[in-house]
Design a protein around this motif. Sequence first.
Motif, PDB file in Angstrom:
ATOM      1  N   TYR A   1     -72.337 -24.779  -1.526  1.00  0.00           N
ATOM      2  CA  TYR A   1     -71.650 -24.306  -0.681  1.00  0.00           C
ATOM      3  C   TYR A   1     -70.233 -24.048  -1.473  1.00  0.00           C
ATOM      4  O   TYR A   1     -69.485 -25.076  -2.038  1.00  0.00           O
ATOM      5  CB  TYR A   1     -71.288 -25.347   0.361  1.00  0.00           C
ATOM      6  CG  TYR A   1     -72.446 -25.721   1.026  1.00  0.00           C
ATOM      7  CD1 TYR A   1     -72.832 -24.936   2.403  1.00  0.00           C
ATOM      8  CD2 TYR A   1     -73.037 -27.193   1.083  1.00  0.00           C
ATOM      9  CE1 TYR A   1     -74.067 -25.411   2.980  1.00  0.00           C
ATOM     10  CE2 TYR A   1     -74.241 -27.378   1.794  1.00  0.00           C
ATOM     11  CZ  TYR A   1     -74.706 -26.446   2.842  1.00  0.00           C
ATOM     12  OH  TYR A   1     -75.600 -26.964   3.611  1.00  0.00           O
TER      13      TYR A   1
ATOM     14  N   ALA B   1     -74.134 -28.703  -3.695  1.00  0.00           N
ATOM     15  CA  ALA B   1     -74.582 -29.774  -2.672  1.00  0.00           C
ATOM     16  C   ALA B   1     -75.929 -30.445  -3.174  1.00  0.00           C
ATOM     17  O   ALA B   1     -76.068 -31.672  -3.062  1.00  0.00           O
ATOM     18  CB  ALA B   1     -74.546 -29.438  -1.401  1.00  0.00           C
TER      19      ALA B   1
ATOM     20  N   PRO C   1     -74.353 -42.245  -2.067  1.00  0.00           N
ATOM     21  CA  PRO C   1     -73.274 -42.206  -1.054  1.00  0.00           C
ATOM     22  C   PRO C   1     -73.150 -40.928  -0.385  1.00  0.00           C
ATOM     23  O   PRO C   1     -73.632 -40.051  -0.729  1.00  0.00           O
ATOM     24  CB  PRO C   1     -72.231 -42.648  -2.185  1.00  0.00           C
ATOM     25  CG  PRO C   1     -72.887 -42.041  -3.530  1.00  0.00           C
ATOM     26  CD  PRO C   1     -74.416 -42.210  -3.399  1.00  0.00           C
ATOM     27  N   SER C   2     -72.225 -41.294   0.667  1.00  0.00           N
ATOM     28  CA  SER C   2     -71.655 -40.043   1.385  1.00  0.00           C
ATOM     29  C   SER C   2     -71.379 -38.841   0.309  1.00  0.00           C
ATOM     30  O   SER C   2     -70.753 -38.809  -0.478  1.00  0.00           O
ATOM     31  CB  SER C   2     -70.380 -40.691   2.173  1.00  0.00           C
ATOM     32  OG  SER C   2     -70.073 -39.263   2.937  1.00  0.00           O
ATOM     33  N   GLY C   3     -72.084 -37.781   0.840  1.00  0.00           N
ATOM     34  CA  GLY C   3     -71.663 -36.245   0.363  1.00  0.00           C
ATOM     35  C   GLY C   3     -72.576 -36.248  -1.069  1.00  0.00           C
ATOM     36  O   GLY C   3     -72.385 -35.378  -1.817  1.00  0.00           O
ATOM     37  N   SER C   4     -73.471 -36.984  -1.285  1.00  0.00           N
ATOM     38  CA  SER C   4     -74.448 -36.778  -2.427  1.00  0.00           C
ATOM     39  C   SER C   4     -75.560 -36.071  -2.211  1.00  0.00           C
ATOM     40  O   SER C   4     -76.509 -35.704  -3.300  1.00  0.00           O
ATOM     41  CB  SER C   4     -75.084 -38.326  -2.830  1.00  0.00           C
ATOM     42  OG  SER C   4     -75.911 -38.988  -1.660  1.00  0.00           O
ATOM     43  N   GLY C   5     -75.860 -35.157  -1.042  1.00  0.00           N
ATOM     44  CA  GLY C   5     -76.766 -34.416  -0.922  1.00  0.00           C
ATOM     45  C   GLY C   5     -77.892 -34.581  -0.021  1.00  0.00           C
ATOM     46  O   GLY C   5     -78.813 -33.723   0.065  1.00  0.00           O
ATOM     47  N   LYS C   6     -77.826 -36.045   0.417  1.00  0.00           N
ATOM     48  CA  LYS C   6     -78.973 -36.400   1.289  1.00  0.00           C
ATOM     49  C   LYS C   6     -79.506 -35.438   2.528  1.00  0.00           C
ATOM     50  O   LYS C   6     -80.762 -35.159   2.662  1.00  0.00           O
ATOM     51  CB  LYS C   6     -78.875 -37.808   1.756  1.00  0.00           C
ATOM     52  CG  LYS C   6     -78.482 -38.736   0.492  1.00  0.00           C
ATOM     53  CD  LYS C   6     -78.308 -40.167   1.080  1.00  0.00           C
ATOM     54  CE  LYS C   6     -77.212 -40.277   2.158  1.00  0.00           C
ATOM     55  NZ  LYS C   6     -75.744 -40.229   1.728  1.00  0.00           N
ATOM     56  N   THR C   7     -78.512 -35.378   3.232  1.00  0.00           N
ATOM     57  CA  THR C   7     -78.580 -34.789   4.555  1.00  0.00           C
ATOM     58  C   THR C   7     -78.971 -33.041   4.210  1.00  0.00           C
ATOM     59  O   THR C   7     -80.004 -32.598   4.697  1.00  0.00           O
ATOM     60  CB  THR C   7     -77.520 -34.556   5.450  1.00  0.00           C
ATOM     61  OG1 THR C   7     -77.360 -36.002   5.744  1.00  0.00           O
ATOM     62  CG2 THR C   7     -77.500 -33.572   6.646  1.00  0.00           C
ATOM     63  N   THR C   8     -78.413 -32.412   3.191  1.00  0.00           N
ATOM     64  CA  THR C   8     -78.619 -31.026   2.950  1.00  0.00           C
ATOM     65  C   THR C   8     -80.216 -30.745   2.576  1.00  0.00           C
ATOM     66  O   THR C   8     -80.820 -30.051   2.830  1.00  0.00           O
ATOM     67  CB  THR C   8     -77.799 -30.542   1.664  1.00  0.00           C
ATOM     68  OG1 THR C   8     -76.332 -30.742   2.201  1.00  0.00           O
ATOM     69  CG2 THR C   8     -78.052 -29.046   1.351  1.00  0.00           C
TER      70      THR C   8
END
Length: 363
Positions: free
Chosen positions: A26, A31, A50-57
């Motif tokens: 992005y 990501a 942690p938050s922002g580590s690419g899990k959701t993506t």
Amino acid sequence: MLMRTKSSGTDAKTGGIALQNLQKTYGGVAAVDDVSLSVSPGEFISLLGPSGSGKTTTLMMIAGFELPDSGRVLLDEKDITRLPPHRRELGVIFQNYALFPHMTVAENVAYPLRMRRVAKAQVEERVRRVLDQVHLGALASRRPHQMSGGQQQRVAIARALVFDPPVLLLDEPLGALDKKLREHLRGEIKTLHREVGKTMVYVTHDQDEALAMSDRVAVMHEGRIRQVSAPQDLYRRPADLFVAGFVGEVNLVPVKLTSGSAYGPAGEKLPAATWPDADRDATLCVRPEHLHLDTSVAAASHGIQGRIVGRTFVGDATIFEFRSNSGLQLTSKVLNISAESLPDTGVSCAASWAATDATILTE
Ligand SMILES: Nc1ncnc2c1ncn2[C@@H]1O[C@H](COP(=O)(O)OP(=O)(O)O)[C@@H](O)[C@H]1O
Ligand SMILES: [Mg+2]
């Protein structure tokens, strides 16, 4: 569209996922960065980071809501990278439930079947069965706003299960709930996993959740997978400093490796298992529960000499802060099993650990 006609989801042969070199950028920032992962049919795997580590993506690329820049997603060896989400037949559960507020519980759960034009009688039968599975049979005619957060999340799980997908994808499904309820639902999801035998990919930033629920955990950091291991191996044998620090508490001591021994910053020899001779800098990791503080007279002749500089009671355990005479700062955790009085701040003692409880990391 074809409905999966098998009535039980326990067919262990479907639901295998393979991620191959997934890349998603992005605005110039990766990501997800070269992620490869194989998930066996029926496995419960967590993406932890942690938050922002690419899990959701990563999860959204499996679900089909995001397209990778490069790399492939395979489901049961079939390339689904460019298949739209509704044709993948995967169950997706989000943190914020995403229920239809104007529909009853039963109507919410029936929705995916209606979209697939399943016959009415069959819809009713399946909705009843899946609501029983998540213990909501009695609440079928309620609306979402008449239910607790935990109940709403169970409706979301029922809705994802109702069309019998081979895989459930869950993105922080318990994130909005309080601690007690989270722990309870954690157990329920685990039980459900055993009962339905479906592959589950579970995204969380909560290490306890990941360790408690998963067959394997993939630890993510800055878009990359750092380690994939069974929970016990992840904790006992972290592959790198990030994993060691993210999963559980850990003492990190900078050491020099010389002729098979590890020496601390002040040249003190530290307990550690042996390794091939090579002079280099490294980090010694030891968990607080493996670090013993000995306040007896005999302690003056062995171990790392120092004193207790802090003591915190946390209920089930007491956390001691130790400082060695050479300036090494270490944490020890002692379970409050006996009512015996514990040593106080200021007391001299020796710190030690078993060589086999120390992990030496060179990156
Ligand atoms: N749609 C998007 N547009 C721009 N950046 C995004 C988008 N989605 C995610 N990102 C960025 O990608 C990185 C990974 O995000 P995400 O996969 O949501 O992480 P996680 O789920 O581990 O918290 C973050 O830096 C985030 O800001
Ligand atoms: Mg996320």
